[in-house]
Design a protein around this motif. Structure first.
Motif, short mmCIF file in Angstrom:
data_model
loop_
_atom_site.label_atom_id
_atom_site.label_comp_id
_atom_site.label_asym_id
_atom_site.label_seq_id
_atom_site.Cartn_x
_atom_site.Cartn_y
_atom_site.Cartn_z
N GLN A 59 0.86 -1.18 0.00
CA GLN A 59 0.00 0.00 0.00
C GLN A 59 0.90 1.24 0.00
OE1 GLN A 59 -2.86 -0.06 3.17
NE2 GLN A 59 -3.68 -2.05 2.59
N ARG A 63 -1.74 6.16 -1.53
CA ARG A 63 -3.01 5.50 -1.23
C ARG A 63 -3.55 4.70 -2.41
NH1 ARG A 63 -6.11 10.34 1.54
NH2 ARG A 63 -7.93 9.02 1.17
N ARG A 64 -2.65 3.95 -3.03
CA ARG A 64 -3.05 2.92 -3.98
C ARG A 64 -2.16 1.70 -3.72
NH1 ARG A 64 -0.03 1.48 -8.28
NH2 ARG A 64 1.79 2.74 -8.83
N ASN A 200 -9.27 5.32 3.82
CA ASN A 200 -10.04 5.53 2.59
C ASN A 200 -11.53 5.31 2.81
OD1 ASN A 200 -7.66 6.07 1.32
ND2 ASN A 200 -7.60 4.19 0.12
#
Length: 354
Positions: A59, A63-64, A200
């Motif tokens: 990760q 934030r992907r 998220n």
């Protein structure tokens, strides 16, 4: 301080930086130290992926999720981990290879694992990142400024029976429902292991998010309660400074995890909560959770989580606990918020839905 000759800090420019490192100013990296055995929790470490195991992705700070390959360079945090469904791990480097113990970017030594877990992804530690003065860079160096407790904002805690009981969905759904009901809301993950899933989830539901990585902790396992409490105060006060009227705070793992148990038994966190939503996977866990909370003088206003997916299990739980069972769709509803959450508020916004 001894420096590596073959590996240079420039490798950090092509490395994958994990979520746990997201607050670090990368331009502060000036060197690499080989004093690996002196590393402590939160220190940044440059690693090479040697063998892919359970965690097949990293990760990223952006934030992907990034697919991992042998030979990838990654910047992670050294850290402990407590995850009954996965790994128990320690923040130590005592071998030529270490383990990726959490996909959000935590490395260490796996001490125990769930029987059904694959072996961990293996890493070669190349060096600790150092700054211009030669000091090892730690995520604590980039923490939000400490703030005193804020007593005006409403704080709703979300606890659970265990991992995978539905806490994150319950917390983010509650945040979404509060927003739809007209409240300015923020989401906080106060304990756990650094990862972007909870972060998220809050923001997908419309609640600006903060978590313990914002106050300098890659994980909170084996962290002194006083530091967790101070981080909680800063996170809630920061959310309030940014406009939140209500803060939904998720507490990781189950009620028997050592930090969660300490929080419930005696802490400024438990004393600050205006209400508790409890997440459970089944009726027995729901009853057990209500019983445990009662022993420490607390009572949830409702139960949610995985149990709410089953009408039969929900009916059982409602009967034995006497608490309403709220699904995620229920928590989205302004009417449900008005009935179950509004009475807990410290202050009513003018535009709350009736």
């Amino acid at each position: 301080m001894k420096q590596l000759s073959q590996i240079t800090p420039s490798i950090c420019e092509i490395a994958k930086w994990a979520f746990t490192t997201r607050r670090v100013n990368r331009s502060d990296v000036h060197g690499l130290s080989t004093q690996l055995r002196h590393a402590k929790a939160g220190d940044l470490i440059l690693c090479e992926i040697v063998e892919i195991g359970h965690h097949k992705k990293i990760q990223l700070a952006e934030r992907r999720a990034s697919i991992s390959y042998p030979g990838d360079f990654v910047v992670l945090c050294l850290g402990d981990r407590y995850a009954p469904d996965q790994f128990l791990a320690s923040a130590v480097i005592d071998d030529d290879l270490i383990d990726l113990v959490a996909g959000g970017g935590v490395a260490g030594r796996v001490d125990a694992a769930h029987e059904f877990m694959d072996d961990p992804t293996r890493l070669k530690p190349l060096g600790l990142l150092t700054n211009a003065t030669g000091h090892t860079i730690n995520v604590a160096d980039y923490a939000l400024p400490a703030l005193p407790a804020n007593d005006r904002v409403t704080v709703i805690g979300v606890f659970g029976a265990s991992m995978n009981s539905g806490k994150t969905t319950a917390a983010s759904s509650l945040g979404h429902g509060l927003m739809r009901a007209g409240y300015a809301v923020a989401g906080v993950k106060a304990t756990g292991t650094g990862a972007f899933g909870d972060f998220n989830s809050f923001e997908d539901g419309g609640a600006p998010a903060l978590d313990f990585t914002d106050v300098g902790m890659a994980t909170t396992f084996r962290t002194p309660l006083e530091r967790i409490e101070a981080g909680f105060d800063t996170l809630v006060a920061t959310a309030a400074e940014r406009g939140a009227e209500v803060v939904v705070v998720e507490i990781a793992d189950g009620v028997f995890q050592q930090e969660t148990r300490a929080i419930l038994q005696s802490s400024c966190i438990r004393d600050r909560l205006d209400g508790i939503l409890f997440a459970a996977p089944d009726a027995l866990s729901a009853l057990g959770g209500v019983t445990v909370l009662k022993r420490v003088g607390l009572s949830p206003f409702a139960i949610s989580g995985m149990i709410s997916c089953s009408p039969m299990a929900a009916a059982e739980a409602a009967e034995v606990t006497g608490r309403p069972i709220l699904s995620r769709e229920d928590l989205w509803s302004p009417e449900v918020i008005a009935r179950h959450v509004a009475p807990l508020m410290r202050g009513e916004p003018e535009d709350v839905a009736a």
